[in-house]
Scaffold this motif. Structure first.
Motif, PDB file in Angstrom:
ATOM      1  N   GLY A 138       0.781  -1.229   0.000  1.00 35.90           N
ATOM      2  CA  GLY A 138       0.000   0.000   0.000  1.00 35.90           C
ATOM      3  C   GLY A 138       0.808   1.271   0.000  1.00 35.90           C
ATOM      4  N   VAL A 139       2.136   1.155  -0.015  1.00 36.44           N
ATOM      5  CA  VAL A 139       3.002   2.337  -0.020  1.00 36.44           C
ATOM      6  C   VAL A 139       4.082   2.173  -1.084  1.00 36.44           C
ATOM      7  N   ASP A 140       4.651   3.287  -1.513  1.00 37.21           N
ATOM      8  CA  ASP A 140       5.792   3.261  -2.426  1.00 37.21           C
ATOM      9  C   ASP A 140       7.022   2.967  -1.580  1.00 37.21           C
ATOM     10  N   ARG A 141       7.398   1.705  -1.500  1.00 34.41           N
ATOM     11  CA  ARG A 141       8.453   1.285  -0.578  1.00 34.41           C
ATOM     12  C   ARG A 141       9.799   1.937  -0.900  1.00 34.41           C
ATOM     13  N   THR A 142      10.150   1.990  -2.163  1.00 36.89           N
ATOM     14  CA  THR A 142      11.429   2.586  -2.546  1.00 36.89           C
ATOM     15  C   THR A 142      11.493   4.056  -2.163  1.00 36.89           C
ATOM     16  N   LYS A 143      10.417   4.782  -2.407  1.00 34.26           N
ATOM     17  CA  LYS A 143      10.409   6.213  -2.094  1.00 34.26           C
ATOM     18  C   LYS A 143      10.515   6.439  -0.595  1.00 34.26           C
ATOM     19  N   VAL A 144       9.792   5.652   0.197  1.00 34.10           N
ATOM     20  CA  VAL A 144       9.850   5.827   1.647  1.00 34.10           C
ATOM     21  C   VAL A 144      11.260   5.532   2.155  1.00 34.10           C
ATOM     22  N   ILE A 145      11.844   4.440   1.689  1.00 37.41           N
ATOM     23  CA  ILE A 145      13.192   4.078   2.143  1.00 37.41           C
ATOM     24  C   ILE A 145      14.198   5.160   1.775  1.00 37.41           C
ATOM     25  N   ARG A 146      14.161   5.614   0.545  1.00 35.52           N
ATOM     26  CA  ARG A 146      15.113   6.644   0.113  1.00 35.52           C
ATOM     27  C   ARG A 146      14.891   7.956   0.854  1.00 35.52           C
ATOM     28  N   SER A 147      13.641   8.264   1.157  1.00 36.58           N
ATOM     29  CA  SER A 147      13.342   9.490   1.896  1.00 36.58           C
ATOM     30  C   SER A 147      13.918   9.427   3.310  1.00 36.58           C
ATOM     31  N   VAL A 148      13.764   8.291   3.968  1.00 33.40           N
ATOM     32  CA  VAL A 148      14.306   8.117   5.318  1.00 33.40           C
ATOM     33  C   VAL A 148      15.826   8.197   5.295  1.00 33.40           C
ATOM     34  N   TYR A 149      16.441   7.567   4.316  1.00 35.09           N
ATOM     35  CA  TYR A 149      17.903   7.572   4.235  1.00 35.09           C
ATOM     36  C   TYR A 149      18.439   8.980   4.003  1.00 35.09           C
ATOM     37  N   TYR A 151      16.916  11.762   4.769  1.00 35.95           N
ATOM     38  CA  TYR A 151      16.688  12.498   6.020  1.00 35.95           C
ATOM     39  C   TYR A 151      17.833  12.247   6.990  1.00 35.95           C
ATOM     40  N   TYR A 152      18.213  10.995   7.142  1.00 32.97           N
ATOM     41  CA  TYR A 152      19.262  10.644   8.101  1.00 32.97           C
ATOM     42  C   TYR A 152      20.590  11.309   7.736  1.00 32.97           C
ATOM     43  N   GLU A 153      20.951  11.295   6.481  1.00 32.28           N
ATOM     44  CA  GLU A 153      22.267  11.809   6.103  1.00 32.28           C
ATOM     45  C   GLU A 153      22.328  13.336   6.081  1.00 32.28           C
ATOM     46  N   SER A 154      21.178  14.015   6.032  1.00 34.20           N
ATOM     47  CA  SER A 154      21.195  15.466   5.810  1.00 34.20           C
ATOM     48  C   SER A 154      20.595  16.296   6.936  1.00 34.20           C
ATOM     49  N   THR A 155      20.090  15.663   7.996  1.00 33.11           N
ATOM     50  CA  THR A 155      19.371  16.386   9.036  1.00 33.11           C
ATOM     51  C   THR A 155      20.161  16.466  10.333  1.00 33.11           C
ATOM     52  N   SER A 156      20.095  17.599  10.988  1.00 30.20           N
ATOM     53  CA  SER A 156      20.741  17.767  12.291  1.00 30.20           C
ATOM     54  C   SER A 156      19.944  16.985  13.332  1.00 30.20           C
ATOM     55  N   THR A 242       0.597  11.479  -0.087  1.00 32.76           N
ATOM     56  CA  THR A 242       1.004  12.876   0.132  1.00 32.76           C
ATOM     57  C   THR A 242       2.476  13.015   0.521  1.00 32.76           C
ATOM     58  N   LEU A 243       3.250  11.951   0.400  1.00 34.81           N
ATOM     59  CA  LEU A 243       4.667  12.036   0.767  1.00 34.81           C
ATOM     60  C   LEU A 243       5.407  12.863  -0.280  1.00 34.81           C
ATOM     61  N   ASP A 244       5.893  14.026   0.137  1.00 27.75           N
ATOM     62  CA  ASP A 244       6.555  14.944  -0.783  1.00 27.75           C
ATOM     63  C   ASP A 244       7.821  15.486  -0.132  1.00 27.75           C
ATOM     64  N   VAL A 245       8.825  14.641  -0.031  1.00 31.63           N
ATOM     65  CA  VAL A 245      10.102  15.025   0.554  1.00 31.63           C
ATOM     66  C   VAL A 245      11.223  14.561  -0.371  1.00 31.63           C
ATOM     67  N   ALA A 246      12.404  15.119  -0.173  1.00 33.62           N
ATOM     68  CA  ALA A 246      13.542  14.775  -1.025  1.00 33.62           C
ATOM     69  C   ALA A 246      13.987  13.341  -0.789  1.00 33.62           C
ATOM     70  N   THR A 247      14.385  12.672  -1.848  1.00 32.05           N
ATOM     71  CA  THR A 247      14.925  11.323  -1.740  1.00 32.05           C
ATOM     72  C   THR A 247      16.419  11.276  -2.050  1.00 32.05           C
TER      73      THR A 247
END
Length: 306
Positions: A138-149, A151-156, A242-247
């Motif tokens: 029910g979700v775009d698995r690749t997009k969610v995974i890349r978005s989380v990754y 986020y981790y590498e670029s967020t304080s 509605t997931l609209d974040v950088a991957t």
């Protein structure tokens, strides 16, 4: 951040203030209704089999996931914390696949702590996020995974938000003098990578705490909670479409002009191929091919490497 944490906070503060056992009780009730020999049912015959046997994702409360993840860190480390929190919250929802989630042996993820048994490689938080997301329908698995990754590498991290820390029950560790390891002491740092080694080392440099100090454990417990929260939040948005974040980092497009993944053979190979989504400039110096090479590439010409 594209996250309304304060709104979500209002929905859970009441639950948090009652008792930490609320989520555990819900999960226990769900587990009581499951047969003892429940099969997970996600398959073990390759990617095509997995795609045909995904488990149904239903929305979970990101803060409930974060709270469980923070507590789980002390039981089995970062990978266990994220994975167990997501799976247990899904099992507690009482939906059609709840018993299958309850049957998943989350202890199998303990190996991922410290970047895989302390090796300092892939951070267990993102390792767990990908493992959990990859079995969900029910979700775009690749997009969610890349978005989380990304986020981790670029967020304080960690957040250090007082309401968030209160909701997850942090901090629980102290300095050598017995002082609580507050957000001000823990500080924040950008991992600039998905590697445990880089993430922890840069935080240690910023905070001035040694990597064996309790402050490191507190920091990683909070990062575990944050990644669990982000993963649940992104999954909820992905379910709604509605997931609209950088991957991937915007700057990667410049590097990809020459260094993308190709099918070239030796007689047509002209530039280092890169098969990766990681932010290039975290490790590599950029160069302007039209103005000559700079930094680490100074005094080189293209033909020296290519």
């Amino acid at each position: 951040m594209n996250i309304n944490r304060r709104q979500a906070m209002g929905q859970i503060i009441g639950l948090v203030s009652v008792a930490a056992g609320g989520g555990i009780m819900a999960n226990a009730m769900a587990a009581d209704t499951c047969a003892g020999d429940s099969a997970i049912g996600i398959g073990s015959d390759g990617s095509s089999d997995l795609a045909a046997n995904l488990l149904t994702y239903v929305k979970v409360d990101p803060l409930a996931v974060a709270k469980r993840a923070y507590e789980d860190y002390g039981k089995g480390g970062c990978m266990y914390g994220v994975f167990d929190a997501i799976v247990k919250e899904l099992a507690a929802q009482g939906h059609e696949d709840a018993c299958k989630f309850a049957a998943i042996p989350t202890n199998i993820t303990v190996y991922g702590g410290g970047g895989v048994s302390g090796w300092g490689s892939l951070c267990g938080c993102v390792n767990a996020a990908a493992m959990a997301v990859n079995m969900l329908a029910g979700v775009d698995r690749t997009k969610v995974i890349r978005s989380v990754y990304h986020y981790y590498e670029s967020t304080s991290m960690p957040w250090g938000d007082s309401e968030f820390l209160t909701a997850i029950g942090a901090p629980t560790r102290t300095t050598n003098a017995g002082e609580p390891l507050t957000a001000e002491l823990i500080g924040q740092s950008v991992a600039k990578s998905i590697l445990c080694h880089t993430s922890v080392t840069l935080w240690s440099k910023q905070s001035k705490f040694g990597t064996s100090h309790a402050a490191k454990l507190e920091r990683c417990a909070q990062v575990t909670a944050e990644v669990a929260y982000i993963t649940a939040d992104y999954l909820n948005k992905a379910l709604d479409g509605t997931l609209d974040v950088a991957t991937v980092a915007d700057s990667n497009s410049d590097c990809g002009a020459c260094h993308s993944s190709t099918k070239r053979e030796p007689d047509t190979y002209f530039a280092t191929d890169v098969n990766s989504q990681m932010e290039c400039q975290s490790c590599h110096s950029e160069h302007d091919v039209s103005a000559g090479l700079t930094s680490a590439h100074a005094d080189y010409t293209c033909s020296d490497c290519h």
